[in-house]
Design a protein around this motif. Structure first.
Motif, PDB file in Angstrom:
ATOM      1  N   PRO A  61       0.872  -1.256  -0.126  1.00  0.00           N
ATOM      2  CA  PRO A  61       0.023  -0.020   0.053  1.00  0.00           C
ATOM      3  C   PRO A  61       0.999   1.290   0.080  1.00  0.00           C
ATOM      4  N   ALA A  62       2.095   1.346   0.638  1.00  0.00           N
ATOM      5  CA  ALA A  62       2.795   2.476   0.797  1.00  0.00           C
ATOM      6  C   ALA A  62       3.807   2.558  -0.546  1.00  0.00           C
ATOM      7  N   LEU A  63       3.992   1.823  -1.531  1.00  0.00           N
ATOM      8  CA  LEU A  63       4.889   1.775  -2.477  1.00  0.00           C
ATOM      9  C   LEU A  63       4.963   3.345  -2.929  1.00  0.00           C
ATOM     10  N   GLY A  64       3.993   3.921  -3.347  1.00  0.00           N
ATOM     11  CA  GLY A  64       4.010   5.262  -4.053  1.00  0.00           C
ATOM     12  C   GLY A  64       4.468   6.151  -3.071  1.00  0.00           C
ATOM     13  N   GLU A  65       4.152   6.198  -1.880  1.00  0.00           N
ATOM     14  CA  GLU A  65       4.598   7.206  -0.941  1.00  0.00           C
ATOM     15  C   GLU A  65       6.274   6.879  -0.620  1.00  0.00           C
ATOM     16  N   TRP A  66       6.590   5.546  -0.619  1.00  0.00           N
ATOM     17  CA  TRP A  66       8.132   5.412  -0.535  1.00  0.00           C
ATOM     18  C   TRP A  66       8.956   5.868  -1.656  1.00  0.00           C
ATOM     19  N   LEU A  67       8.435   5.648  -2.945  1.00  0.00           N
ATOM     20  CA  LEU A  67       9.097   6.029  -3.955  1.00  0.00           C
ATOM     21  C   LEU A  67       9.277   7.455  -4.059  1.00  0.00           C
ATOM     22  N   ALA A  68       8.148   8.196  -3.692  1.00  0.00           N
ATOM     23  CA  ALA A  68       8.191   9.956  -3.525  1.00  0.00           C
ATOM     24  C   ALA A  68       9.267  10.422  -2.862  1.00  0.00           C
ATOM     25  N   GLN A  69       9.499   9.563  -1.676  1.00  0.00           N
ATOM     26  CA  GLN A  69      10.494   9.914  -0.651  1.00  0.00           C
ATOM     27  C   GLN A  69      11.822   9.696  -1.104  1.00  0.00           C
ATOM     28  N   LEU A  70      12.003   8.874  -1.969  1.00  0.00           N
ATOM     29  CA  LEU A  70      13.176   8.632  -2.304  1.00  0.00           C
ATOM     30  C   LEU A  70      13.650   9.538  -3.517  1.00  0.00           C
ATOM     31  N   SER A  90       3.808   0.915 -12.417  1.00  0.00           N
ATOM     32  CA  SER A  90       2.320   1.590 -12.661  1.00  0.00           C
ATOM     33  C   SER A  90       2.386   2.729 -11.488  1.00  0.00           C
ATOM     34  N   SER A  91       3.279   2.863 -10.616  1.00  0.00           N
ATOM     35  CA  SER A  91       3.246   3.952  -9.567  1.00  0.00           C
ATOM     36  C   SER A  91       4.120   5.267 -10.504  1.00  0.00           C
ATOM     37  N   GLU A  92       5.097   4.687 -11.212  1.00  0.00           N
ATOM     38  CA  GLU A  92       5.752   5.776 -12.102  1.00  0.00           C
ATOM     39  C   GLU A  92       4.978   6.394 -13.099  1.00  0.00           C
ATOM     40  N   ASN A  93       4.138   5.625 -13.798  1.00  0.00           N
ATOM     41  CA  ASN A  93       3.281   5.974 -14.964  1.00  0.00           C
ATOM     42  C   ASN A  93       1.984   6.871 -14.312  1.00  0.00           C
ATOM     43  N   SER A  94       1.680   6.841 -12.988  1.00  0.00           N
ATOM     44  CA  SER A  94       0.497   7.704 -12.381  1.00  0.00           C
ATOM     45  C   SER A  94       1.089   9.106 -11.971  1.00  0.00           C
TER      46      SER A  94
END
Length: 380
Positions: free
Chosen positions: A212-221, A243-247
């Protein structure tokens, strides 16, 4: 504890595996088969979908691994096949899969017959190899008998065997030469071989479901003060990242600190090399969790989600055994969706100390294959 002499004699093992959780079930069964074979045992691995072995263990399905035969599950129901098979000394039902009734019936017939020496064949040692858990009941259930009450094998005994993290469980899979191989590993050379132009930045491996937190974690990085390179494993992890990158809708000018490398499918030794290369490892399921523990680097576990939320208690039991510091425990809960809130900042020195301490505790215990060999020798 060394094996007694009778535990070092060769035996024939049947290991049964149904592939449910992607590659993890097969990964564990293949590791077990290999480790038994390397200790002088003969193994027949019955599996309903062995296709992942083509990249996980090249040559396995073609019979190029000494003392291990990979056989299709459907053949364990075939009267013609079963009539030609010698009776195994050990049956292993991995992860609660059930041996086909036809196979049990054939084994029961053979066990009542007399061999060339005139001695009646004994029934195989029948083991139900369970899933891995740190919950307290595992110690109570480990090595308990389960009498077979019905069918052609009535009167036999099936034994529960639980992998685990404590001396009162069956232990974890670990090759005897693993520490030596890790000590000789050349991180920079392996990364070059993967086509990764490493400039000394922190490396993070990602093997996950869809946390669930993948998008938040990638944003932090992306917004971190220092660069990070993410090494995403093939399959669901790479798909989740893409999928997260494309969104995303990124600011047009801002410089991002995150670089992403998408890896091909790796062999089992190759996956160990990935874990040894990285400063932080995200793992999932069972097999990769154990490999992360042996790697000794900081890690975060994505536990297999269950519809009744039974994985919540399983995760908490593992965090207690791990003696996870608060930041690591909280990160696990948010990553797995068992608690709300933002992801805490990783404290890698503290997390690394925790991982190394856990590895040291485990290295003091006998590994799973050793314990199985001893257990079978006692029951035969």
């Amino acid at each position: 504890m060394p094996l007694p002499p009778h535990a070092r004699t060769s035996a024939l093992w049947d290991i049964f595996c149904r592939v449910i959780d992607n590659h993890g079930d097969l990964g564990v069964c293949w590791r077990l088969a290999r480790q038994l074979a390397e200790r002088g045992q003969q193994v027949r691995l019955w599996v309903d979908d062995a296709s992942a072995l083509d990249w996980m263990a090249p040559g396995a399905r073609q019979g190029r691994v000494d003392s291990v035969r990979v056989l299709p599950w459907a053949d364990s129901l075939s009267p013609g096949v079963l009539a030609a098979l010698p009776l195994a000394d050990v049956w292993v039902e991995a992860f609660g899969c059930e041996i086909a009734p036809e196979f049990i019936a054939a084994g029961a017939c053979l066990s009542g017959a007399r061999g060339q020496n005139g001695i009646e064949n004994p029934p195989p040692v029948w083991i139900n190899l369970e899933y891995l858990s740190a919950e307290p009941w595992v110690e109570r259930m480990h090595a308990l008998p389960s009498p077979v009450l019905h069918g052609p094998a009535a009167g036999w005994t099936k034994w529960f065997f639980y992998p685990g993290f404590t001396p009162r469980t069956g232990g974890l899979l670990r090759e005897p030469d693993l520490p030596a191989r890790q000590a000789a590993f050349d991180r920079a050379a392996w990364l070059r071989g993967q086509g990764i132009e490493w400039q000394g930045e922190p490396l993070v491996s990602l093997f996950c479901y869809e946390p669930p937190a993948l998008g938040e974690w990638l944003a932090q990085l992306r917004e971190a003060p220092a660069p990070t390179r993410l090494l995403a494993t093939a399959g669901r992890a790479s798909a989740a990242v893409l999928s997260s990158e494309n969104s995303l809708q990124r600011p047009p000018v801002k410089r991002e600190q995150l670089s992403i490398s998408y890896l091909p499918y790796l062999t089992q030794p190759g996956y160990d090399h990935l874990l040894w290369s990285c400063d932080l490892n995200f793992v999932r399921g069972e097999d990769s969790l154990v490999r992360a523990l042996w790697a000794g680097a900081p890690f975060v576990w994505h536990i297999y989600p269950q519809h009744d939320d039974a994985h919540h208690a399983k995760l908490e039991a593992f965090l207690r055994w791990l003696e996870a510091p608060a930041s690591l425990a909280d990160f696990h809960r948010v990553w797995n969706g068992t608690a709300p809130g933002p992801l805490p900042a990783p404290d890698l020195p503290v997390w690394r100390a925790c991982a190394l301490a856990a590895r040291q505790r485990l290295l003091a215990q006998d590994d799973l294959a050793t314990q199985l060999l001893r257990f079978v020798a006692e029951k035969r």
